[in-house]
Design an enzyme around this catalytic site. Structure first.
Site, mmCIF file in Angstrom:
data_model
loop_
_atom_site.group_PDB
_atom_site.id
_atom_site.type_symbol
_atom_site.label_atom_id
_atom_site.label_comp_id
_atom_site.label_asym_id
_atom_site.label_seq_id
_atom_site.Cartn_x
_atom_site.Cartn_y
_atom_site.Cartn_z
ATOM 1 N N LYS A 181 -0.465 -0.084 -20.748
ATOM 2 C CA LYS A 181 0.984 0.093 -20.730
ATOM 3 C C LYS A 181 1.554 -0.770 -19.611
ATOM 4 C CE LYS A 181 4.819 2.281 -19.101
ATOM 5 N NZ LYS A 181 5.634 1.056 -19.082
ATOM 6 N N GLY A 234 1.719 0.332 -8.684
ATOM 7 C CA GLY A 234 3.159 0.511 -8.773
ATOM 8 C C GLY A 234 3.684 1.185 -7.530
ATOM 9 N N SER A 235 4.761 1.919 -7.710
ATOM 10 C CA SER A 235 5.445 2.508 -6.547
ATOM 11 C C SER A 235 4.692 3.724 -6.019
ATOM 12 C CB SER A 235 6.860 2.907 -6.944
ATOM 13 O OG SER A 235 6.794 3.918 -7.926
ATOM 14 N N ASN A 236 4.959 4.048 -4.767
ATOM 15 C CA ASN A 236 4.324 5.203 -4.147
ATOM 16 C C ASN A 236 4.700 6.499 -4.834
ATOM 17 O OD1 ASN A 236 4.037 3.108 -2.050
ATOM 18 N ND2 ASN A 236 3.027 4.839 -1.057
ATOM 19 N N VAL A 238 5.625 7.117 -7.916
ATOM 20 C CA VAL A 238 4.948 7.316 -9.199
ATOM 21 C C VAL A 238 3.450 7.535 -8.972
ATOM 22 C CG1 VAL A 238 4.360 6.235 -11.395
ATOM 23 C CG2 VAL A 238 6.680 6.038 -10.493
ATOM 24 N N GLY A 239 2.875 6.789 -8.056
ATOM 25 C CA GLY A 239 1.446 6.945 -7.759
ATOM 26 C C GLY A 239 1.107 8.378 -7.370
ATOM 27 N N GLU A 256 -2.995 1.615 -6.606
ATOM 28 C CA GLU A 256 -2.630 0.549 -5.669
ATOM 29 C C GLU A 256 -1.131 0.628 -5.482
ATOM 30 O OE1 GLU A 256 -4.343 -1.083 -3.719
ATOM 31 O OE2 GLU A 256 -6.293 -0.617 -4.595
ATOM 32 N N CYS A 290 3.171 -6.653 -3.224
ATOM 33 C CA CYS A 290 2.790 -5.490 -2.406
ATOM 34 C C CYS A 290 2.145 -5.955 -1.106
ATOM 35 C CB CYS A 290 1.893 -4.543 -3.183
ATOM 36 S SG CYS A 290 0.636 -5.365 -4.125
ATOM 37 N N GLU A 391 9.179 0.093 2.764
ATOM 38 C CA GLU A 391 8.957 -1.106 1.960
ATOM 39 C C GLU A 391 10.239 -1.432 1.207
ATOM 40 O OE1 GLU A 391 6.448 -0.739 -1.550
ATOM 41 O OE2 GLU A 391 5.531 -2.656 -1.067
#
Ligand code: ADP
Length: 491
Positions: A181, A234-236, A238-239, A256, A290, A391
């Protein structure tokens, strides 16, 4: 729909070896971030039914792919690398048009995807377990690494072909089937990568592509019990969500996430070299890596003149259409991203942080049709301020003056991230002290914070990762599970 848009191509999902539209027939538009009048294509706006079909296809293909010889799997990856190598120019151009990094960077990234495919083709011939001595001299005792099964690959838009390649290539090399995806902002690069792998001879169902939104595609994919592994960049925010979901149902997950990467510049450094790498690290790809440099931590003795030189260099960068050969900096990936970054910059200015150059959206000479923000430099940034901690993911650099290496390392470490870090110095002792003291997964001395070669592990410490690594030998660890085997002779 106007006559001019009717020539716009439409792309489907790739499920069970076939290109097909979303079950609902819905489409999402993909526009050029440098010029939103430029409609690149329409892509499947998929939903749960498409995810279900992709997982079912992956499940059906899993056993036979796992039992295919690793060498045969590697041959397919190698063939895909050759096909992509022949399409690097087109791929780089499409990447620049879709994501907004410059043509040179687009071609560079596509070339990197070729190298990644090649590297993992070679990895398939490497040892896949270890032999151990046993307490019993007759026992054959060894480990073998087996595939996980079906894995979900969920990727961001900022490296729209390299990141998918560095996840998908090892997933396939080590015998997993994949549901991929991609970010909804960059589906074309995803289609191009899947095309070369399909043309190279992957059997149906081994690699499945489902384009669409996070909620409609990503969520059902990560929640499905049949998906054993999840590799996410991706973003923190969502992670962290995905980590919870994976923990609840016992899936293996690799994250990551972001960084707040420092480049420390000491007074003894080659300042021309430092200038080049700090500017490139901060501004290339419009600061949307990143591993981008977002803090220049500079020894106070040189902070004034070095900041001035940074300002001149950054202020002189040519911002514009990524496809124009003279352009050095393209747009942000989306209007939302540009507005967010411009908002952060405005907030810092209001808080009284000293602006050296940039500081606003760019709208002259047709740039109003895209998502442009001026490359921006702030001086005398407080390490504890928002600019020093968060960030921003844009072309924004802050200079933090410090009194020497110890303070530089302490400041560098006082953030929740730990992805990459650089030091510029001629002093070997200081370089070694930095390598020991810095909390980062990727450490550079006299080179920029960004950049990753496929043969070595990549990933961050602290909030930047999940204690696993991608690429190099580390990829095999994530995409396999261990079986320990004791074989004794019959009595
Ligand atoms: P970025 O903005 O850098 O792409 P995101 O974290 O928003 O970062 O998205 C990264 C990828 O994860 C994208 O493909 C996105 O669609 C997907 N994604 C976002 N939220 C979720 C979610 N809740 N579940 C699954 N996938 C998601």
């Amino acid at each position: 729909m106007t006559a001019t848009t009717s020539a716009v191509p439409t792309y489907g999902n790739y499920i069970g070896g076939e290109w097909r539209p979303a079950a609902s027939g819905a489409l999402l538009e993909n526009r050029n971030p440098a010029d939103t009048d430029d409609l690149i294509g329409r892509f499947a706006a998929s939903g749960k039914a498409d995810v279900e079909a992709a997982i079912a296809a992956g499940a059906e293909a899993a056993a036979s792919w796992a039992n295919t010889s690793a060498i045969a799997r590697g041959n397919i990856l190698y063939k895909a690398s050759e096909l992509l190598a022949a399409r690097v120019e087109r791929g780089g151009r499409e990447l620049a048009r879709e994501e907004g990094k410059t043509l040179k960077e687009g071609i560079g990234e596509t070339t990197r995807a070729v190298q990644i495919l090649r590297y993992f083709a070679g990895e398939t011939a490497q040892p896949n377990g270890e032999h151990y001595p046993s307490a019993n001299p007759l026992t054959l005792l060894y480990t073998v690494r087996e595939p996980l099964g079906i894995v979900a690959i969920i990727t961001p838009w900022n490296f729209p072909i390299a990141i998918p390649a560095w996840k998908i290539a090892p997933a396939l090399a080590f015998g997993n089937t994949v549901v991929f995806k991609p970010a909804s902002l960059t589906p074309l690069c995803a289609v191009r990568l899947v095309e070369v792998l399909a043309e190279a001879g992957l059997p149906p169902g081994v690699l499945n592509l489902v384009t669409g939104s996070a909620g409609e595609v990503g969520e059902p994919l990560v929640r499905d019990e049949r998906v054993v592994g999840i590799s996410f960049t991706g973003s923190n925010a969502v992670g962290q969500e995905l980590k919870q979901i994976a923990a609840e149902r016992g899936a293996k997950i690799q994250l990551e996430l972001g960084g707040k990467n420092p480049a420390i510049v000491l007074a003894d450094a080659d300042l021309d070299q430092a200038l080049l790498h700090v500017v490139n690290g901060a501004m290339m790809s419009t600061g949307q890596k990143c591993t981008a440099t977002s803090r220049a931590i500079v020894e106070r003795a040189i902070a004034g003149p070095f900041t001035q030189r940074l300002g001149e260099r950054i202020g002189g960068l040519r911002v514009g259409n990524p496809l124009a050969p003279e352009t050095q900096i393209g747009p942000l990936v989306s209007e939302e991203a540009a507005e967010r970054v411009a908002g952060e910059v405005a907030q810092a200015r209001q808080a009284g942080v000293q602006l050296v150059t940039g500081g606003s959206r760019l709208t002259e000479n047709g740039l109003n049709r895209g998502h442009f923000v001026a490359p921006t430099l702030f001086a005398d940034v407080s390490p504890e301020s928002r600019l020093g901690q968060e960030e921003l993911f844009g072309p924004v650099l802050g200079v933090i003056p410090v009194d020497g290496l110890d303070e530089a390392i302490a400041v560098a470490n006082r953030v929740r991230f730990g992805l990459s870090a650089s030091l510029f110095t001629r002093d070997l002792g200081k370089a070694l002290a930095f390598v020991r003291g810095i909390q980062a997964g990727v450490v550079h001395v006299n080179s920029e914070t960004a950049g990753a070669e496929p043969q070595v592990p990549f990933g961050g410490m602290k909030g930047s990762s999940s204690y696993s690594r991608e690429q190099g030998k580390a990829a095999r660890e994530f995409f396999t599970q261990l079986k320990t085997v004791y074989i004794d002779p019959p009595a």
